[in-house]
Write a protein that holds these residues in place. Structure first.
Motif, PDB file in Angstrom:
ATOM      1  N   ARG A 176      71.717 -59.182  99.365  1.00 24.89           N
ATOM      2  CA  ARG A 176      73.173 -59.341  99.474  1.00 24.89           C
ATOM      3  C   ARG A 176      73.909 -58.719  98.294  1.00 24.89           C
ATOM      4  O   ARG A 176      75.138 -58.754  98.254  1.00 24.89           O
ATOM      5  N   ILE A 177      73.181 -58.159  97.345  1.00 21.55           N
ATOM      6  CA  ILE A 177      73.797 -57.710  96.090  1.00 21.55           C
ATOM      7  C   ILE A 177      73.720 -56.189  95.941  1.00 21.55           C
ATOM      8  O   ILE A 177      72.633 -55.605  95.941  1.00 21.55           O
ATOM      9  N   LEU A 178      74.866 -55.551  95.809  1.00 22.96           N
ATOM     10  CA  LEU A 178      74.955 -54.134  95.461  1.00 22.96           C
ATOM     11  C   LEU A 178      75.393 -54.047  94.007  1.00 22.96           C
ATOM     12  O   LEU A 178      76.031 -54.971  93.478  1.00 22.96           O
ATOM     13  N   THR A 179      75.060 -52.957  93.337  1.00 20.54           N
ATOM     14  CA  THR A 179      75.468 -52.788  91.940  1.00 20.54           C
ATOM     15  C   THR A 179      76.222 -51.487  91.741  1.00 20.54           C
ATOM     16  O   THR A 179      75.953 -50.481  92.403  1.00 20.54           O
ATOM     17  N   GLU A 180      77.148 -51.533  90.829  1.00 23.68           N
ATOM     18  CA  GLU A 180      77.943 -50.365  90.422  1.00 23.68           C
ATOM     19  C   GLU A 180      77.907 -50.341  88.905  1.00 23.68           C
ATOM     20  O   GLU A 180      78.563 -51.158  88.258  1.00 23.68           O
ATOM     21  N   GLY A 181      77.127 -49.453  88.320  1.00 21.75           N
ATOM     22  CA  GLY A 181      76.891 -49.485  86.880  1.00 21.75           C
ATOM     23  C   GLY A 181      77.417 -48.315  86.090  1.00 21.75           C
ATOM     24  O   GLY A 181      76.919 -48.047  84.987  1.00 21.75           O
ATOM     25  N   ASP A 182      78.421 -47.613  86.615  1.00 19.65           N
ATOM     26  CA  ASP A 182      78.955 -46.442  85.910  1.00 19.65           C
ATOM     27  C   ASP A 182      80.321 -46.677  85.286  1.00 19.65           C
ATOM     28  O   ASP A 182      80.834 -45.815  84.586  1.00 19.65           O
ATOM     29  N   ASN A 189      86.051 -49.643  87.700  1.00 14.29           N
ATOM     30  CA  ASN A 189      85.449 -50.656  88.578  1.00 14.29           C
ATOM     31  C   ASN A 189      85.954 -50.479  89.999  1.00 14.29           C
ATOM     32  O   ASN A 189      85.157 -50.392  90.955  1.00 14.29           O
ATOM     33  N   MET A 190      87.255 -50.450  90.157  1.00 17.05           N
ATOM     34  CA  MET A 190      87.857 -50.412  91.483  1.00 17.05           C
ATOM     35  C   MET A 190      87.647 -49.075  92.170  1.00 17.05           C
ATOM     36  O   MET A 190      87.383 -49.008  93.385  1.00 17.05           O
ATOM     37  N   GLU A 191      87.748 -48.006  91.423  1.00 13.60           N
ATOM     38  CA  GLU A 191      87.541 -46.682  92.008  1.00 13.60           C
ATOM     39  C   GLU A 191      86.115 -46.549  92.555  1.00 13.60           C
ATOM     40  O   GLU A 191      85.899 -46.089  93.687  1.00 13.60           O
ATOM     41  N   ASN A 192      85.130 -46.952  91.765  1.00 11.90           N
ATOM     42  CA  ASN A 192      83.734 -46.838  92.180  1.00 11.90           C
ATOM     43  C   ASN A 192      83.383 -47.817  93.299  1.00 11.90           C
ATOM     44  O   ASN A 192      82.609 -47.494  94.207  1.00 11.90           O
ATOM     45  N   CYS A 193      83.949 -49.020  93.245  1.00 13.67           N
ATOM     46  CA  CYS A 193      83.690 -49.998  94.295  1.00 13.67           C
ATOM     47  C   CYS A 193      84.285 -49.542  95.622  1.00 13.67           C
ATOM     48  O   CYS A 193      83.699 -49.795  96.696  1.00 13.67           O
ATOM     49  N   ALA A 194      85.446 -48.900  95.582  1.00 14.46           N
ATOM     50  CA  ALA A 194      86.054 -48.394  96.810  1.00 14.46           C
ATOM     51  C   ALA A 194      85.118 -47.396  97.493  1.00 14.46           C
ATOM     52  O   ALA A 194      84.992 -47.390  98.731  1.00 14.46           O
ATOM     53  N   ARG A 195      84.435 -46.582  96.705  1.00 14.63           N
ATOM     54  CA  ARG A 195      83.477 -45.620  97.271  1.00 14.63           C
ATOM     55  C   ARG A 195      82.280 -46.338  97.885  1.00 14.63           C
ATOM     56  O   ARG A 195      81.807 -45.967  98.968  1.00 14.63           O
ATOM     57  N   LEU A 196      81.780 -47.369  97.204  1.00 12.50           N
ATOM     58  CA  LEU A 196      80.649 -48.128  97.739  1.00 12.50           C
ATOM     59  C   LEU A 196      81.013 -48.825  99.041  1.00 12.50           C
ATOM     60  O   LEU A 196      80.228 -48.861 100.001  1.00 12.50           O
ATOM     61  N   LEU A 197      82.196 -49.400  99.082  1.00  8.07           N
ATOM     62  CA  LEU A 197      82.646 -50.092 100.290  1.00  8.07           C
ATOM     63  C   LEU A 197      82.708 -49.134 101.474  1.00  8.07           C
ATOM     64  O   LEU A 197      82.311 -49.478 102.597  1.00  8.07           O
ATOM     65  N   GLU A 198      83.188 -47.932 101.214  1.00  5.36           N
ATOM     66  CA  GLU A 198      83.252 -46.929 102.278  1.00  5.36           C
ATOM     67  C   GLU A 198      81.851 -46.476 102.675  1.00  5.36           C
ATOM     68  O   GLU A 198      81.548 -46.333 103.871  1.00  5.36           O
ATOM     69  N   GLU A 199      80.989 -46.277 101.689  1.00  2.16           N
ATOM     70  CA  GLU A 199      79.625 -45.811 101.953  1.00  2.16           C
ATOM     71  C   GLU A 199      78.855 -46.796 102.821  1.00  2.16           C
ATOM     72  O   GLU A 199      78.085 -46.397 103.711  1.00  2.16           O
ATOM     73  N   TYR A 200      79.027 -48.093 102.575  1.00  2.00           N
ATOM     74  CA  TYR A 200      78.287 -49.113 103.319  1.00  2.00           C
ATOM     75  C   TYR A 200      79.106 -49.718 104.464  1.00  2.00           C
ATOM     76  O   TYR A 200      78.687 -50.712 105.063  1.00  2.00           O
ATOM     77  N   SER A 201      80.264 -49.127 104.738  1.00  2.88           N
ATOM     78  CA  SER A 201      81.116 -49.572 105.849  1.00  2.88           C
ATOM     79  C   SER A 201      81.422 -51.071 105.764  1.00  2.88           C
ATOM     80  O   SER A 201      81.273 -51.826 106.729  1.00  2.88           O
ATOM     81  N   LEU A 202      81.855 -51.490 104.594  1.00  4.57           N
ATOM     82  CA  LEU A 202      82.127 -52.902 104.343  1.00  4.57           C
ATOM     83  C   LEU A 202      83.610 -53.265 104.463  1.00  4.57           C
ATOM     84  O   LEU A 202      84.004 -54.387 104.172  1.00  4.57           O
ATOM     85  N   GLY A 203      84.418 -52.313 104.870  1.00 10.35           N
ATOM     86  CA  GLY A 203      85.842 -52.594 104.980  1.00 10.35           C
ATOM     87  C   GLY A 203      86.532 -52.517 103.626  1.00 10.35           C
ATOM     88  O   GLY A 203      85.945 -52.102 102.620  1.00 10.35           O
ATOM     89  N   ASN A 204      87.781 -52.920 103.593  1.00 13.96           N
ATOM     90  CA  ASN A 204      88.535 -52.811 102.338  1.00 13.96           C
ATOM     91  C   ASN A 204      89.064 -54.144 101.822  1.00 13.96           C
ATOM     92  O   ASN A 204      89.833 -54.188 100.857  1.00 13.96           O
ATOM     93  N   GLU A 205      88.665 -55.245 102.427  1.00 13.52           N
ATOM     94  CA  GLU A 205      89.095 -56.565 101.955  1.00 13.52           C
ATOM     95  C   GLU A 205      88.084 -57.088 100.937  1.00 13.52           C
ATOM     96  O   GLU A 205      86.879 -57.145 101.210  1.00 13.52           O
TER      97      GLU A 205
END
Length: 260
Positions: A176-182, A189-205
């Motif tokens: 259940r855990i993804l990581t963003e370490g850059d 934080n938000m810029e990189n997380c937005a990319r991860l959310l799109e990559e894994y099709s997790l929506g934007n909420e």
């Protein structure tokens, strides 16, 4: 007679005494993290500076106005101090406005990183964020979490890895855990997380887990990257609040200057 009048002019009025007492209390309040844990942060230093400046103004400006020398400067300074206090009130209201939001069940949890101790353990603030994220994830068993934060110069590990390990130790499945370490700050934080959310099709909420004073600004930055944020502030002991509050007064002011 003249000397008597001069002594009366120099005698402090009741508002100066009350104001000084209140500002002394403010100085003590901003010092609580030091008294309790020996901690000193930029927010505390900023708070001390505000208290000292207002105390100096409280005593200097009335004398300058009575003496008629520097009256214009004293009036301008008084107005600036008043505007500064009003601005602090506005920022405080904004910080409080972020609390109590209820995200939808489909929201992805974003845990914002912060300092890792020299021994690799989470700092007080980071541990509180891990605890808050855990409580949310237990209540939302289908939610996915993104642990964020890179490795600072004085940190032995990436903040996201410490968050991940803390959640796993509490019983959260690694799946259940993804990581963003850059990232190095909230903007990244938000810029990189937005990319991860799109990559894994997790929506934007997203349910944003961070300090209670930081929640408003974090959510505003999330909106810049197309996210729909819901603040999930971590619960802190009262002694820690002054450090975060003072820091956020400064950070929010800079944020609005950069994002008019």
């Amino acid at each position: 007679m003249r000397e008597k009048k001069m002594r009366e002019k120099r005698r402090p009025n009741v508002w100066q005494i009350i104001g000084t007492a209140l500002l002394a209390g403010g100085f003590f309040w901003f010092s609580l993290p030091f008294f309790v844990q020996g901690f000193v942060g930029i927010g505390m230093v900023f708070g001390w500076g505000i208290c000292l400046v207002l105390t100096a103004a409280l005593w200097a400006f009335p004398a300058m106005i009575r003496a008629r020398r520097g009256r214009g400067a004293a009036m301008a300074g008084s107005i600036l101090c008043l505007l500064g206090v009003m601005w602090m009130g506005i920022l405080t209201g904004l910080m409080l406005s972020a609390a109590g939001q209820t995200p939808p069940d489909s929201a992805t949890v974003l845990v914002l990183g912060c300092k890792v101790n020299g021994d690799g353990s989470p700092s007080y603030s980071l541990q509180k964020r891990i605890d808050r994220a855990y409580a949310y994830l237990i209540g939302h068993p289908q939610a996915v979490v993104i642990a964020t934060g890179g490795q600072g110069e004085n940190e032995p590990a990436r903040e996201c890895d410490v968050i991940r390990q803390g959640l796993i130790e509490k019983g959260i499945s690694p799946d259940r855990i993804l990581t963003e370490g850059d990232s190095r700050d909230t903007e990244q934080n938000m810029e990189n997380c937005a990319r991860l959310l799109e990559e894994y099709s997790l929506g934007n909420e997203v349910a944003v887990v961070t300090d209670n004073t930081h929640a408003y600004r974090a959510c505003r930055i999330a909106e810049k990257y197309g996210l729909v944020p819901y603040a999930q502030p971590a619960a802190f002991d009262n002694w820690f609040l002054p450090a975060g509050y003072g820091r956020e007064l400064l950070s929010l002011t800079l944020f609005f200057l950069e994002n008019p």
